[in-house]
Write a protein that holds these residues in place. Structure first.
Motif, PDB file in Angstrom:
ATOM      1  N   GLU A   1      -5.480 -19.695 -18.621  1.00  0.00           N
ATOM      2  CA  GLU A   1      -6.558 -19.688 -17.632  1.00  0.00           C
ATOM      3  C   GLU A   1      -7.376 -18.407 -17.834  1.00  0.00           C
ATOM      4  OE1 GLU A   1      -7.121 -21.888 -15.160  1.00  0.00           O
ATOM      5  OE2 GLU A   1      -5.342 -23.113 -15.442  1.00  0.00           O
ATOM      6  N   THR A   2      -8.669 -18.482 -17.544  1.00  0.00           N
ATOM      7  CA  THR A   2      -9.523 -17.294 -17.669  1.00  0.00           C
ATOM      8  C   THR A   2      -9.016 -16.148 -16.788  1.00  0.00           C
ATOM      9  OG1 THR A   2     -11.477 -18.513 -18.358  1.00  0.00           O
ATOM     10  CG2 THR A   2     -11.876 -16.443 -17.235  1.00  0.00           C
ATOM     11  N   SER A   3      -8.539 -16.469 -15.582  1.00  0.00           N
ATOM     12  CA  SER A   3      -8.067 -15.402 -14.678  1.00  0.00           C
ATOM     13  C   SER A   3      -6.876 -14.645 -15.284  1.00  0.00           C
ATOM     14  CB  SER A   3      -7.684 -15.987 -13.319  1.00  0.00           C
ATOM     15  OG  SER A   3      -6.689 -16.976 -13.496  1.00  0.00           O
ATOM     16  N   THR A   4      -6.000 -15.382 -15.972  1.00  0.00           N
ATOM     17  CA  THR A   4      -4.843 -14.739 -16.622  1.00  0.00           C
ATOM     18  C   THR A   4      -5.317 -13.808 -17.733  1.00  0.00           C
ATOM     19  OG1 THR A   4      -3.547 -16.731 -16.201  1.00  0.00           O
ATOM     20  CG2 THR A   4      -2.662 -15.204 -17.820  1.00  0.00           C
ATOM     21  N   LEU A   5      -6.252 -14.308 -18.541  1.00  0.00           N
ATOM     22  CA  LEU A   5      -6.764 -13.508 -19.653  1.00  0.00           C
ATOM     23  C   LEU A   5      -7.486 -12.262 -19.155  1.00  0.00           C
ATOM     24  CD1 LEU A   5      -8.003 -16.462 -21.801  1.00  0.00           C
ATOM     25  CD2 LEU A   5      -6.285 -14.798 -22.509  1.00  0.00           C
ATOM     26  N   GLN A   6      -8.253 -12.436 -18.080  1.00  0.00           N
ATOM     27  CA  GLN A   6      -8.988 -11.285 -17.556  1.00  0.00           C
ATOM     28  C   GLN A   6      -8.006 -10.244 -17.016  1.00  0.00           C
ATOM     29  OE1 GLN A   6     -11.914 -13.147 -14.978  1.00  0.00           O
ATOM     30  NE2 GLN A   6     -13.437 -13.096 -16.614  1.00  0.00           N
ATOM     31  N   HIS A   7      -6.908 -10.714 -16.425  1.00  0.00           N
ATOM     32  CA  HIS A   7      -5.888  -9.780 -15.952  1.00  0.00           C
ATOM     33  C   HIS A   7      -5.286  -9.005 -17.133  1.00  0.00           C
ATOM     34  CE1 HIS A   7      -2.463  -8.162 -13.776  1.00  0.00           C
ATOM     35  NE2 HIS A   7      -1.683  -8.653 -14.712  1.00  0.00           N
ATOM     36  N   LEU A   8      -4.983  -9.724 -18.220  1.00  0.00           N
ATOM     37  CA  LEU A   8      -4.407  -9.064 -19.403  1.00  0.00           C
ATOM     38  C   LEU A   8      -5.398  -8.053 -19.998  1.00  0.00           C
ATOM     39  CD1 LEU A   8      -2.652 -12.087 -21.199  1.00  0.00           C
ATOM     40  CD2 LEU A   8      -1.535 -10.195 -20.024  1.00  0.00           C
ATOM     41  N   PHE A   9      -6.654  -8.458 -20.088  1.00  0.00           N
ATOM     42  CA  PHE A   9      -7.661  -7.543 -20.649  1.00  0.00           C
ATOM     43  C   PHE A   9      -7.864  -6.311 -19.751  1.00  0.00           C
ATOM     44  CE2 PHE A   9      -8.655 -10.687 -23.843  1.00  0.00           C
ATOM     45  CZ  PHE A   9      -9.143  -9.930 -24.888  1.00  0.00           C
ATOM     46  N   LYS A  10      -7.771  -6.494 -18.444  1.00  0.00           N
ATOM     47  CA  LYS A  10      -7.899  -5.329 -17.560  1.00  0.00           C
ATOM     48  C   LYS A  10      -6.798  -4.315 -17.826  1.00  0.00           C
ATOM     49  CE  LYS A  10     -10.274  -7.483 -13.658  1.00  0.00           C
ATOM     50  NZ  LYS A  10     -10.093  -7.992 -12.298  1.00  0.00           N
ATOM     51  N   GLN A  11      -5.593  -4.821 -18.143  1.00  0.00           N
ATOM     52  CA  GLN A  11      -4.481  -3.923 -18.483  1.00  0.00           C
ATOM     53  C   GLN A  11      -4.797  -3.166 -19.786  1.00  0.00           C
ATOM     54  OE1 GLN A  11      -1.374  -3.824 -16.719  1.00  0.00           O
ATOM     55  NE2 GLN A  11      -2.409  -5.064 -15.202  1.00  0.00           N
ATOM     56  N   ILE A  12      -5.398  -3.888 -20.738  1.00  0.00           N
ATOM     57  CA  ILE A  12      -5.773  -3.250 -22.012  1.00  0.00           C
ATOM     58  C   ILE A  12      -6.862  -2.198 -21.769  1.00  0.00           C
ATOM     59  CG2 ILE A  12      -6.752  -3.633 -24.316  1.00  0.00           C
ATOM     60  CD1 ILE A  12      -5.491  -6.439 -24.293  1.00  0.00           C
ATOM     61  N   PHE A  13      -7.846  -2.539 -20.931  1.00  0.00           N
ATOM     62  CA  PHE A  13      -8.935  -1.589 -20.616  1.00  0.00           C
ATOM     63  C   PHE A  13      -8.349  -0.324 -19.975  1.00  0.00           C
ATOM     64  CE2 PHE A  13     -12.090  -5.335 -19.665  1.00  0.00           C
ATOM     65  CZ  PHE A  13     -12.094  -5.665 -21.007  1.00  0.00           C
ATOM     66  N   LYS A  14      -7.403  -0.532 -19.037  1.00  0.00           N
ATOM     67  CA  LYS A  14      -6.826   0.587 -18.296  1.00  0.00           C
ATOM     68  C   LYS A  14      -6.073   1.517 -19.257  1.00  0.00           C
ATOM     69  CE  LYS A  14      -3.802   1.280 -14.285  1.00  0.00           C
ATOM     70  NZ  LYS A  14      -2.480   1.529 -14.887  1.00  0.00           N
ATOM     71  N   ALA A  15      -5.299   0.908 -20.155  1.00  0.00           N
ATOM     72  CA  ALA A  15      -4.547   1.714 -21.121  1.00  0.00           C
ATOM     73  C   ALA A  15      -5.500   2.488 -22.033  1.00  0.00           C
ATOM     74  CB  ALA A  15      -3.624   0.811 -21.948  1.00  0.00           C
ATOM     75  N   SER A  16      -6.625   1.855 -22.387  1.00  0.00           N
ATOM     76  CA  SER A  16      -7.603   2.500 -23.275  1.00  0.00           C
ATOM     77  C   SER A  16      -8.258   3.688 -22.574  1.00  0.00           C
ATOM     78  CB  SER A  16      -8.693   1.507 -23.688  1.00  0.00           C
ATOM     79  OG  SER A  16      -8.116   0.357 -24.248  1.00  0.00           O
ATOM     80  N   LEU A  17      -8.524   3.522 -21.296  1.00  0.00           N
ATOM     81  CA  LEU A  17      -9.146   4.592 -20.522  1.00  0.00           C
ATOM     82  C   LEU A  17      -8.188   5.779 -20.411  1.00  0.00           C
ATOM     83  CD1 LEU A  17     -11.961   4.525 -19.157  1.00  0.00           C
ATOM     84  CD2 LEU A  17     -10.803   4.176 -16.986  1.00  0.00           C
ATOM     85  N   GLU A  18      -6.914   5.469 -20.242  1.00  0.00           N
ATOM     86  CA  GLU A  18      -5.905   6.530 -20.159  1.00  0.00           C
ATOM     87  C   GLU A  18      -5.793   7.279 -21.489  1.00  0.00           C
ATOM     88  OE1 GLU A  18      -3.226   4.309 -16.732  1.00  0.00           O
ATOM     89  OE2 GLU A  18      -2.496   4.345 -18.797  1.00  0.00           O
ATOM     90  N   LEU A  19      -5.967   6.536 -22.572  1.00  0.00           N
ATOM     91  CA  LEU A  19      -5.933   7.157 -23.906  1.00  0.00           C
ATOM     92  C   LEU A  19      -7.099   8.133 -24.054  1.00  0.00           C
ATOM     93  CD1 LEU A  19      -4.216   6.673 -26.553  1.00  0.00           C
ATOM     94  CD2 LEU A  19      -6.088   5.261 -27.338  1.00  0.00           C
TER      95      LEU A  19
END
Lengths: 96, 96
Positions: A67-85
């Motif tokens: 589902e798009t909502s699941t993918l967007q949740h996963l990508f938000k986790q990736i974005f968050k980790a990238s910002l922390e980096l």
């Protein structure tokens, strides 16, 4: 169940995992480059408009089965980790 | 800052996002196939030993810039979403 069939699928899964790993790291390098450019320009690293645009692009291009909502949740986790980096990079540069 | 340079990096980031999207969905299809095989054999879908092996493979192949712990956290989210997708499939098949 054919164990051979299961092993074959698992082998394919490992290959896909490694490709995802490579791309997530490639993505992180790009985010670091963008962060450096923005730092030089004194811009804020987090840009909610840009994040929204990336999530919209995911929605437009999703062909499932997720589902798009699941993918967007996963990508938000990736974005968050990238910002922390980026924040780690910034702290390191402040120490130099 | 050169906006052109930023736009170029963002274009590359969008391309990488779409490749990750495609692979995460490809991965989900493989997990669905594995789930179907296991269901037929009456096996439990969640296999902690197999999950550990996948996380170890990530650790062995990580070339950065992300820390292995960050990547393993992201992959655990992907695993969790995939397992939920299998459960959805199972509920649907019970309804038929």
């Amino acid at each position: 169940m054919s164990n051979e069939q299961l092993d074959q699928l698992r082998g394919q899964l490992d290959e896909v995992n490694l490709k995802i790993l490579e791309l997530i790291n490639e993505r992180a390098e790009l985010v670091q480059e963008i962060g450096q450019l923005k730092r030089k320009a004194g811009q804020n690293r987090f840009d909610p408009v840009r994040e929204r645009a990336m999530l919209d692009l995911i929605a437009e291009n999703n062909q499932g089965p997720f589902e798009t909502s699941t993918l967007q949740h996963l990508f938000k986790q990736i974005f968050k980790a990238s910002l922390e980096l980026q924040e780690d990079d910034n702290s390191k540069s402040l120490l130099v």
